[in-house]
Design an enzyme around this catalytic site. Structure first.
Site, mmCIF file in Angstrom:
data_model
loop_
_atom_site.group_PDB
_atom_site.id
_atom_site.type_symbol
_atom_site.label_atom_id
_atom_site.label_comp_id
_atom_site.label_asym_id
_atom_site.label_seq_id
_atom_site.Cartn_x
_atom_site.Cartn_y
_atom_site.Cartn_z
ATOM 1 N N ASP A 181 -41.878 -45.667 25.424
ATOM 2 C CA ASP A 181 -43.132 -45.019 25.794
ATOM 3 C C ASP A 181 -43.243 -45.112 27.326
ATOM 4 O O ASP A 181 -42.440 -45.779 27.985
ATOM 5 C CB ASP A 181 -44.324 -45.651 25.073
ATOM 6 C CG ASP A 181 -45.511 -44.684 25.018
ATOM 7 O OD1 ASP A 181 -45.512 -43.697 25.784
ATOM 8 O OD2 ASP A 181 -46.443 -44.914 24.235
HETATM 9 C C1 NOJ Z 1 -48.071 -42.474 26.342
HETATM 10 C C2 NOJ Z 1 -48.391 -42.324 24.890
HETATM 11 O O1 NOJ Z 1 -48.559 -43.600 24.303
HETATM 12 C C3 NOJ Z 1 -47.350 -41.565 24.103
HETATM 13 O O2 NOJ Z 1 -47.821 -41.349 22.802
HETATM 14 C C4 NOJ Z 1 -47.021 -40.283 24.789
HETATM 15 O O3 NOJ Z 1 -46.061 -39.572 24.037
HETATM 16 C C5 NOJ Z 1 -46.500 -40.579 26.178
HETATM 17 N N1 NOJ Z 1 -47.531 -41.270 26.943
HETATM 18 C C6 NOJ Z 1 -46.071 -39.326 26.926
HETATM 19 O O4 NOJ Z 1 -47.149 -38.559 27.284
#
Ligand code: NOJ
Length: 752
Positions: A296
């Site tokens: 993430d």
């Molecule tokens: C953080 C989020 O937790 C995740 O779900 C997302 O896909 C990413 N950012 C990218 O935007």
């Protein structure tokens, strides 16, 4: 072109490797690899001539400057692409922009390896569908798959290859804002929905032009942060992890998801991004996952703040060793991996494995054949927001609505009766909030507001008066008088209440999940007038609705329904569609009951009203306001004649259960028939109820159907104290009905 390809074929792999040290292959090499009849082992051949920098580039994912979803932004992503130091980009979309960036990768880098474009397409790209929690309330697996299919069709027309979805985190805590993105509290329902979404996104074959790579997230157990606070620590037994939290991820992988995103939280004290138990033992060894793992957003870097790595370089080592293939936005691999490989801290074999997995997906998507195949402006124009896509969104939206209350059957409203309607509330005219969180490229101006939806079906517009009354949040009550005046003149009051779209989703936990601001006060003030009130709720999580329940005759839970929201709500309000949604999460009565879920374990002192020393509160009932699986209809369904074809189940002989469901009312309707079990005696404590099967059926007025479900010993497995799946002989109770409190019951025994 042909002679060049022949030249490379004759040269062979050894020759290519030899020459690559001296030559800049550029166009020649690319043509060799992009030939229509691809040479066998393209990925291996490519890997053999890549420099270590180029390999690390493939393991690096950066955001473009279009959208920012986290704390840092690299201004230099275009140079990084040009230097072969970044193999994937997210938050860049549209056929034109992805083509522009793809050109840099293909034409300006040594090997011309195409970029992979990712984006958070969570519930639609431009045609926005209901938030995933809302869609889950439809319990309509086909409709959910269709929603993902449309999203993939639009996204791939806009240059995208990869969605960061489905989010499959089970959650039992409605304070956690990200419940909006998932399928709710139950892992069985969650697993079915996870698989449907993967199938919808990926289609039959990743190479199809409208298929996009799914990314199941957030692995693992991100839905259980302490106190419902986003990014907070997770602590649970391995038994609970395996039994409750893991099944939806597994279902997504079994359905073919080829990428997995790690979660921000720790599991057993180790952040998921550096967690070998999760990423190696479970994901690769037990489940045989062969796609790639992405972090993430900056979750490698965050292992320093977690206090498990002294610095970013060490955090990078942890992640690489745990099997993380791609670093999202953290630039940790980008900065440190080269040196770490050269100094022997990390083996080239690990790097090669990761790069191979990533290149294999690029190959599967057809990017080596034609890196620009998704950048088709003409297709983009025709696909996006097409009438068919909007129709699909309206269909899923109306199926996602849950009728919570309908006292005196005041719903549906007869639109031909000419009644005066006051539409009151801060969400009455909103287009923006309908989008909910993660609305990708969706525009509020494309959304049909509730007001517009009503007006499209009311013949005489002067019958509708619209007043805001108050804001969603804040303390200002100056709009109350206008609202009261409108209500006084009306025959029926519809109140549009709820949350802002971004009060749920990422970084949007709430400590108090009542209606925000002065909305309850507005409702009470209007209710004092004695007019019939229908509350239309728009929100991204279960709310505490005790006051709403006391002051309204009817309540519709509409979540955030997306582009066609207003039309879908009007369909239900005016009886064009008979509501059929069922809650995918429990709605608590008060804050103290949270966390709350239907499948609680049996305790030694179950609730007993007359015995103080049983499991209960002094100041609250145990029961929620609305249980899991609950939802009313404009008709009534009667359940009878529960039966089974054998009282004994063995390992090899499943049992078939049946129930008769009859539509007792005057209109057709859909019902979600749900089957729950209870394992009466086992070697470990078991839940009081577990959802095992469901089916959504359609019944005409007066019609009845026999619904059949089959269960086998496999469906009765659970994890023993050694964390191994087992089934044990013994008695089981079976409940079938329209929600998790179903009372119609039978029982059978499982024998060895
Ligand atoms: C953080 C989020 O937790 C995740 O779900 C997302 O896909 C990413 N950012 C990218 O935007």
């Amino acid at each position: 072109m042909q002679p060049k390809i022949t030249f490379f074929r004759l040269l062979g792999l050894g020759g290519i490797i030899f020459l690559s040290h001296f030559l800049k292959f550029d166009q020649l090499f690319r043509q060799h690899f992009t030939a229509a009849n691809q040479p066998v082992g393209l990925v291996d051949s490519l890997l053999s001539i890549m420099t270590l920098e180029e390999k690390i580039g493939q393991m690096t994912l950066f955001t473009s400057d279009w959208e920012l979803t986290g704390p840092t932004l690299r201004a230099t992503y275009k140079e990084d692409i040009q230097n072969g130091r970044c193999g994937a980009i997210f938050n860049a979309h549209t056929a034109a922009y992805t083509r522009e960036l793809q050109k840099i990768a293909v034409n300006e880098t040594r090997l011309g390896i195409p970029l992979l474009f990712g984006y958070d397409v969570i519930h639609g790209y431009k045609t926005i569908f209901p938030i995933p929690l809302g869609e889950s309330a439809s319990w309509d697996i086909e409709a959910i798959e269709k929603s993902a299919r449309v999203a993939a069709d639009e996204s791939t027309a806009a240059g995208l290859h990869w969605t960061f979805a489905p989010m499959v985190d089970v959650s039992r805590d409605p304070r956690w804002g990200r419940v909006a993105e998932g399928a709710g509290e139950d892992h069985y329902l969650g697993a079915k929905i996870a698989a449907a979404r993967v199938k919808g996104f990926q289609g039959d074959n990743l190479k199809d032009l409208n298929s996009m790579l799914a990314c199941v997230k957030h692995f693992a157990a991100y839905g259980a942060p302490q106190a419902g606070r986003d990014y907070h620590s997770v602590d649970m037994s391995e038994m609970t992890l395996r039994e409750i939290y893991l099944p939806p991820y597994k279902a997504a992988i079994d359905a073919g998801a080829k990428s997995v995103m790690t979660s921000f939280n720790d599991v057993f004290g180790v952040p998921a991004t550096g967690n070998t138990f999760l990423l190696k033992q479970i994901l690769r060894d037990e489940w045989g996952f062969d796609g790639f793992v992405v972090t993430d957003y900056t979750s490698i870097n965050e292992m320093v703040a977690h206090g498990v790595a002294a610095n970013e370089a060490d955090a990078g080592l942890m992640a690489a060793k745990a099997g993380v293939d791609m670093d999202m936005q953290g630039a940790v691999y980008y900065k440190y991996l080269l040196q770490q490989v050269r100094s022997g801290q990390i083996s080239m074999r690990l790097i090669d494995e990761s790069v191979k997995r990533i290149l294999k997906i690029k190959e599967d998507l057809g990017l080596f054949e034609d890196p620009f195949r998704y950048c088709n402006a003409e297709r983009e124009k025709q696909t996006i927001l097409s009438p068919a896509n909007r129709a699909a969104a309206r269909d899923v939206a109306k199926k996602s609505i849950v009728l919570l209350k309908n006292q005196g059957n005041i719903l549906p409203v007869d639109v031909n009766k000419g009644q005066k309607i006051a539409l009151i509330g801060p969400l009455a005219e909103t287009q923006k909030e309908l989008l909910g969180s993660w609305s990708a490229a969706g525009f509020d101006t494309d959304c049909v507001s509730l007001k517009s939806g009503l007006l499209a079906q009311i013949k005489n517009p002067s019958l509708l008066q619209v007043v805001k009354g108050c804001n969603i949040n804040g303390t200002d009550k100056t709009g109350f008088n206008a609202a009261l005046a409108a209500a006084k003149k009306a025959d029926i009051v519809i109140m549009a209440l709820g949350e802002e779209g971004l009060m749920s989703g990422e970084a949007a936990s709430r400590a108090d999940i009542h209606l925000p601001g002065v909305q309850e006060d507005l409702l009470k003030a209007v209710s004092a007038l004695g007019k019939p009130i229908i509350v239309v709720l728009m929100n991204g999580r279960p709310l505490i609705l005790d006051q709403v329940d006391m002051n309204a005759q009817a309540m519709l839970e509409t979540w955030f329904l997306g582009t066609e929201g207003g039309n879908a709500i009007a369909d239900v309000l005016f009886g064009k569609y008979n509501p059929s949604g069922k809650l995918p999460m429990t709605f608590p009565k008060n804050m103290g009951q949270i966390p709350i879920h239907y499948n609680v374990k049996s305790t030694g002192r179950p609730f007993d009203a007359v015995n103080k020393y049983t499991s209960k509160y002094l100041d609250s009932p145990n029961e929620p306001l609305y249980p899991f699986g609950f939802g009313l209809s404009y008709t009534q369904f009667e359940y009878s004649s529960i039966a089974l074809n054998d009282k004994i189940m063995t390992k090899n002989s499943p049992v078939e259960f049946s129930v008769v469901v009859k539509n007792m009312g005057a209109v057709a309707g859909e019902e979600v028939v749900q089957l729950y079990i209870r394992d009466v005696v086992a070697s470990v404590t078991r839940p009081v109820r577990e959802l095992k099967r469901f089916e959504k059926i359609n019944l005409k007025a007066g019609e009845q159907k026999t619904v059949k479900f089959t269960l086998s010993a496999n469906d009765l497995t659970f994890y023993n104290p050694q964390n191994l799946p087992v089934w044990e002989p013994g008695a089981f109770e079976v409940f079938i009905g329209g929600n998790s409190l179903a009372t119609l019951k039978t029982q059978f025994s499982l024998v060895r």
